[in-house]
Design a protein around this motif. Sequence first.
Motif, PDB file in Angstrom:
ATOM      1  N   UNK A 210       0.752  -1.397   0.002  1.00 57.83           N
ATOM      2  CA  UNK A 210       0.077   0.156   0.178  1.00 57.83           C
ATOM      3  C   UNK A 210       0.712   1.295  -0.107  1.00 57.83           C
ATOM      4  N   UNK A 211       1.931   1.092  -0.076  1.00 56.82           N
ATOM      5  CA  UNK A 211       3.221   2.359  -0.228  1.00 56.82           C
ATOM      6  C   UNK A 211       3.083   2.835  -1.626  1.00 56.82           C
ATOM      7  N   UNK A 212       2.962   4.182  -1.840  1.00 61.18           N
ATOM      8  CA  UNK A 212       3.180   4.883  -2.968  1.00 61.18           C
ATOM      9  C   UNK A 212       4.558   5.544  -3.096  1.00 61.18           C
ATOM     10  N   UNK A 213       4.957   4.778  -4.214  1.00 65.94           N
ATOM     11  CA  UNK A 213       6.711   4.950  -4.679  1.00 65.94           C
ATOM     12  C   UNK A 213       6.901   5.915  -5.824  1.00 65.94           C
ATOM     13  N   UNK A 214       7.828   6.563  -5.690  1.00 72.00           N
ATOM     14  CA  UNK A 214       8.148   7.220  -7.029  1.00 72.00           C
ATOM     15  C   UNK A 214       9.634   6.523  -7.396  1.00 72.00           C
ATOM     16  N   UNK A 215      10.238   7.080  -8.472  1.00 72.00           N
ATOM     17  CA  UNK A 215      11.420   6.378  -9.003  1.00 72.00           C
ATOM     18  C   UNK A 215      12.343   6.505  -7.854  1.00 72.00           C
ATOM     19  N   UNK A 216      12.698   7.323  -7.106  1.00 70.61           N
ATOM     20  CA  UNK A 216      13.678   7.282  -6.194  1.00 70.61           C
ATOM     21  C   UNK A 216      13.423   6.340  -5.165  1.00 70.61           C
ATOM     22  N   UNK A 217      12.276   6.564  -4.545  1.00 72.27           N
ATOM     23  CA  UNK A 217      11.827   5.115  -3.448  1.00 72.27           C
ATOM     24  C   UNK A 217      11.670   3.909  -3.779  1.00 72.27           C
ATOM     25  N   UNK A 218      11.236   3.707  -5.182  1.00 72.08           N
ATOM     26  CA  UNK A 218      11.089   2.270  -5.593  1.00 72.08           C
ATOM     27  C   UNK A 218      12.136   1.634  -5.851  1.00 72.08           C
ATOM     28  N   UNK A 219      13.310   2.392  -6.238  1.00 70.03           N
ATOM     29  CA  UNK A 219      14.686   1.981  -6.484  1.00 70.03           C
ATOM     30  C   UNK A 219      14.593   1.507  -8.005  1.00 70.03           C
ATOM     31  N   UNK A 220      16.182   1.309  -8.514  1.00 68.84           N
ATOM     32  CA  UNK A 220      16.378   1.206  -9.682  1.00 68.84           C
ATOM     33  C   UNK A 220      15.748  -0.010 -10.185  1.00 68.84           C
ATOM     34  N   UNK A 221      15.733  -1.346  -9.666  1.00 66.96           N
ATOM     35  CA  UNK A 221      15.291  -2.396 -10.507  1.00 66.96           C
ATOM     36  C   UNK A 221      13.803  -2.388 -10.610  1.00 66.96           C
ATOM     37  N   UNK A 222      12.911  -1.819  -9.677  1.00 63.71           N
ATOM     38  CA  UNK A 222      11.846  -1.998  -9.928  1.00 63.71           C
ATOM     39  C   UNK A 222      11.377  -0.563 -11.082  1.00 63.71           C
ATOM     40  N   UNK A 223      11.933   0.269 -11.113  1.00 63.73           N
ATOM     41  CA  UNK A 223      11.889   1.229 -12.119  1.00 63.73           C
ATOM     42  C   UNK A 223      11.926   0.898 -13.231  1.00 63.73           C
ATOM     43  N   UNK A 224      13.153  -0.081 -13.292  1.00 59.64           N
ATOM     44  CA  UNK A 224      13.534  -0.774 -14.669  1.00 59.64           C
ATOM     45  C   UNK A 224      12.437  -1.674 -15.057  1.00 59.64           C
ATOM     46  N   UNK A 225      11.844  -2.487 -14.080  1.00 54.10           N
ATOM     47  CA  UNK A 225      11.077  -3.615 -14.589  1.00 54.10           C
ATOM     48  C   UNK A 225       9.771  -3.023 -15.209  1.00 54.10           C
ATOM     49  N   UNK A 226       9.102  -1.805 -14.713  1.00 57.27           N
ATOM     50  CA  UNK A 226       7.947  -1.313 -14.984  1.00 57.27           C
ATOM     51  C   UNK A 226       7.760  -0.738 -16.341  1.00 57.27           C
ATOM     52  N   UNK A 227       9.133  -0.448 -16.814  1.00 55.62           N
ATOM     53  CA  UNK A 227       9.215   0.056 -18.119  1.00 55.62           C
ATOM     54  C   UNK A 227       9.328  -0.926 -19.125  1.00 55.62           C
ATOM     55  N   UNK A 228       8.255  -1.645 -19.377  1.00 55.97           N
ATOM     56  CA  UNK A 228       8.503  -2.676 -20.373  1.00 55.97           C
ATOM     57  C   UNK A 228       8.078  -3.827 -19.929  1.00 55.97           C
ATOM     58  N   UNK A 229       8.185  -4.231 -18.489  1.00 54.94           N
ATOM     59  CA  UNK A 229       7.874  -5.696 -18.002  1.00 54.94           C
ATOM     60  C   UNK A 229       6.643  -5.966 -17.712  1.00 54.94           C
ATOM     61  N   UNK A 230       5.628  -4.880 -17.884  1.00 61.16           N
ATOM     62  CA  UNK A 230       4.270  -4.988 -17.586  1.00 61.16           C
ATOM     63  C   UNK A 230       3.874  -4.757 -16.003  1.00 61.16           C
ATOM     64  N   UNK A 514      11.433  -9.473  -5.040  1.00 54.94           N
ATOM     65  CA  UNK A 514      11.841  -8.717  -3.984  1.00 54.94           C
ATOM     66  C   UNK A 514      10.501  -7.891  -3.449  1.00 54.94           C
ATOM     67  N   UNK A 515       9.810  -7.486  -4.380  1.00 49.58           N
ATOM     68  CA  UNK A 515       8.665  -6.363  -4.026  1.00 49.58           C
ATOM     69  C   UNK A 515       7.333  -7.058  -4.039  1.00 49.58           C
ATOM     70  N   UNK A 516       7.266  -8.393  -4.330  1.00 49.73           N
ATOM     71  CA  UNK A 516       5.793  -8.899  -4.351  1.00 49.73           C
ATOM     72  C   UNK A 516       6.177 -10.438  -3.929  1.00 49.73           C
ATOM     73  N   UNK A 517       6.809 -11.014  -2.964  1.00 50.75           N
ATOM     74  CA  UNK A 517       7.072 -12.267  -2.653  1.00 50.75           C
ATOM     75  C   UNK A 517       5.955 -13.175  -2.632  1.00 50.75           C
ATOM     76  N   UNK A 518       5.118 -12.700  -2.315  1.00 52.13           N
ATOM     77  CA  UNK A 518       3.732 -13.641  -1.901  1.00 52.13           C
ATOM     78  C   UNK A 518       3.013 -13.660  -3.500  1.00 52.13           C
TER      79      UNK A 518
END
Length: 560
Positions: A210-230, A514-518
């Motif tokens: 339920x946390x709202x994250x931006x590029x800085x707080x989500x981290x490099x890996x998640x920002x990479x993943x959502x730009x083309x990984x769905x 890392x971000x959604x292990x379940x």
Amino acid sequence: MKYLSSYFTFATTIVLLFSFDPSSADSHEKFVQCLYNYPYVTNSISSVVYTQTNSLYSSVLDVSIQNLRFFNATSKPVVIVTPLDVSHIQATIICSQRHGLQIRIRSGGHDYEGLSYVAEVPFVVVDLINLRGIEVDVENSTVWVQAGATVGELYYRISQRSNTLAFPAGICPTVGVGGHLSGGGYGFLMRKYGLSADNVIDALIVDVNGNLLDKETMGEDLFWAIRGGGGASFGVIVAWKIRLVSVPSTVTVFQVARTLEENATGIIHKWQRVANNLNKNLTIRINFWRLNSSKNGNLTVQAQFESLYLGPADDLIPLVQKRLPELGLLREECIEMSWIESILFMAGFTNGESTDVLLNRTQLNGLSFFKAKSDYVRDPIPDVGLEGLWPFFYEDEAEHGYVQFTPYGGRMDEISESETPIPHRSGYIFHIQYGVNWQEKGDAAEQRHLNWIRRMYNYTEPYVSKSPRSAYLNYRDLDIGINNNGYTSFSQASIWGTKYFGNNFNRLARVKTRVDPRNFFRNEQSIPSLVGLFTRMVQIYGEFTKLGNASVPNNHNTSS
């Protein structure tokens, strides 16, 4: 955007209070009650919650369905939420976990397999239709666009502020920005500026906690993943910050058709050898379909060469005459216009029509039953391969079938295959989309058309990419592999995952873990978590025990 300051301090401890209960058999009524009692909702949520007994339920569900194959699906959401702000999304994520419901996220409803509004398990649709704000910053050539806006709305707002700024994305104006950008997004500016995802510079996403994250707080890996990984594998994307690109005040377009009797095969043969090496300002793609020959009245195949050139017609003509003289392009076939007018032209609107039509969220030609598939090509398809393709168009099921070749090269050759999750960069000369539409209802009609497109797809296998045979995520195709309803192993998911993402699939799975292990955010083709089945069962048991022993703060209503 001003979303972040109000929500980033959202307490992760709330997750312990509302955490997923694996033994829960709660009805959707308790889920709704959870939403109503959620302690951090800033606006009343009751007005945007639609259960199946609500008189508006069907109209809200149907308004964004873009494929009649799923219009009367028996697997409908138990509840639809159309959030007005981030807190509504947060509440829906937490309450869905608490009551054992999956979430499907819809922005424009163009998922080719209906995954944004169809599921075989109890689920909730988060429809972002109310989150469609667009803030254009001309001075810095950037835009914050909420995920529920359409590509057409984005183009319109940009054009209202500048006639020399644009954004590289597709030509279908009703596609939702949320899914389009998170799956890649390509169009006529791709060879000059890359994909939509290549021009994302920030994003806001609500994660599983339920946390709202931006590029800085989500981290490099998640920002990479959502730009083309769905994005739907990782959370609910709320908004994108995108970089606008420069276009001249005058661009030139043309649509030139050639049938088989007019040497279409020979022109395509030459096109395959030059299209990806043309000037970056020039894109020429080809659409194929059948029609009656003007010479003998028999069925033939027509190849329509359609082009956008970032410049005047007088500069375009010499380029085409030098590299593709076989097309026989004439000056009178070229039309000069503004970039925004070229969007209307390519989308099939009437010449001279107002750009206001881009604000319409319904498809120009209405709905039909639809299926598509995709491929990538590294080496030109020989003439014998093309000639074997044409007979498919003479079959009954091909009345509204088509094939589209879109050239790569240019900027796409300059971007590393690991820069974003989309690996199809240098070395690919063009992309193929196969599609078929039909209006006849019934399972038999659907099966005939599905068989037709699958046979065509099987035919082209020798001529397209191999190991793996690649596919494009935004042309979703469940034929290439699906996940289980429950636990899915990495090896099973790799069957389809490597086709979309190549070697990038490994990194996507690590980010997911890392971000959604379940594996809460899941669908038939979502990125899997690497947490094993046994480990997951231990996790669930621990969560259940913790819930049973947790003390609840007095200021939180626990009736849900």
